[in-house]
Design an enzyme around this catalytic site. Sequence first.
Site, short mmCIF file in Angstrom:
data_model
loop_
_atom_site.label_atom_id
_atom_site.label_comp_id
_atom_site.label_asym_id
_atom_site.label_seq_id
_atom_site.Cartn_x
_atom_site.Cartn_y
_atom_site.Cartn_z
N CYS A 192 0.83 -1.21 0.00
CA CYS A 192 0.00 0.00 0.00
C CYS A 192 0.87 1.26 0.00
CB CYS A 192 -0.93 -0.03 1.22
SG CYS A 192 -1.98 1.42 1.32
N CYS A 200 -0.47 4.16 2.07
CA CYS A 200 -0.33 3.97 3.52
C CYS A 200 1.13 4.18 3.95
CB CYS A 200 -0.71 2.55 3.96
SG CYS A 200 -2.21 1.90 3.27
N ASP A 201 2.06 3.64 3.21
CA ASP A 201 3.45 3.53 3.69
C ASP A 201 4.45 4.38 2.93
OD1 ASP A 201 2.47 1.66 5.48
OD2 ASP A 201 2.87 -0.03 4.16
#
Length: 306
Positions: A136, A139-140
């Site tokens: 992701c 997300c990261d």
Amino acid sequence: MYDIIIVGAGTAGLSAAIYGVRAGKKVLVFEEKSYGGQIVNTPSVENYPGIKNISGFEFATNLYEQAIELGAVVKYEKVLGLEIKENTKDLTKTILVKTPEEEYESKTLILATGAKNRPLGIEGEQEYIGRGLSYCATCDGMFFRGKDVAVVGGGNTALEDAGFLSNYCNRVYVIHRRNEFRGEEHLVQNLRTKSNIEFVLESKVIGIEGEGSLKRIKIINTNSKEEKVIDIAGLFVAIGQMPDNSAFSDVVSLDGYGYIHGNEDCKTNVPGIFVAGDCRTKTVRQLTTAASDGAVAALAACEYIG
Ligand code: NDP
């Protein structure tokens, strides 16, 4: 007899449970393995409105405890299939949910089975999750600011991820197994305008190496069979999702990828059966949209019960 049975204790399922029990309904949630869904693999969630920073595991645990404390019951049983039961006495329909242990009956059902990221299936992949390997980018990606990273895949997700990462990272390699992209041309053209994007086509990742955290990957050219090592701090795998709704395919309608047909109202083609989160046909699969679907599906189920 339950009011609402929910399949899946991820963000969508647990959000639905919270809304269901708060509406005074008898709610049962089935989970096959462990609660939380995909978000538990994310080290830090920084894009959930109202929460500046929280680990995915802590987020999921809070959600789980909130649902339980409010009165939802979670059973760790794999749902094997469904059956619509017609009650001849009052002409109502209920849903039978079958697990290896038992058959459960409910007035409504919410399918919140999520979707799993398709893994590369190479040695070391599991070991490096959260230590340089991610599924992701949104997300990261921020953890790799100023670093060299690679994205694997040739679909819209990989192309969008590469564009997103190019805003923060020093260099972004886009590794795709063919020389043509599955994703949209305008996304490819957008990437071509960026000086820090490098396409590595007709190539597959065959090895992941590092000391504690990921340091390099080994790739192979699918034509020449030439092997090459690329030094990177982050590897983003974006080779598609894998929903698993086969157990329900004889009852609800699925699209060609296996996602359950449903719109923003979270209704399926079967009255009384609702769908929430990543297992639904939709374009944005995020924590916020999963939680939102959970609320919509649960309230729709309450309205259906009357
Ligand atoms: P896709 O299935 O579209 O693409 C997956 C990509 O990964 C393909 O390029 C495929 O290669 C590659 N791939 C699959 N398996 C492997 C493997 N084992 N090793 C290496 N490469 C592999 O998935 P996406 O997640 O990109 O998109 C899913 C759906 O969501 C699509 O319909 C997409 O259009 C949509 N989407 C839409 C967006 C938007 O509209 N903004 C944003 C993101 C997604 P190959 O091409 O060779 O098969």
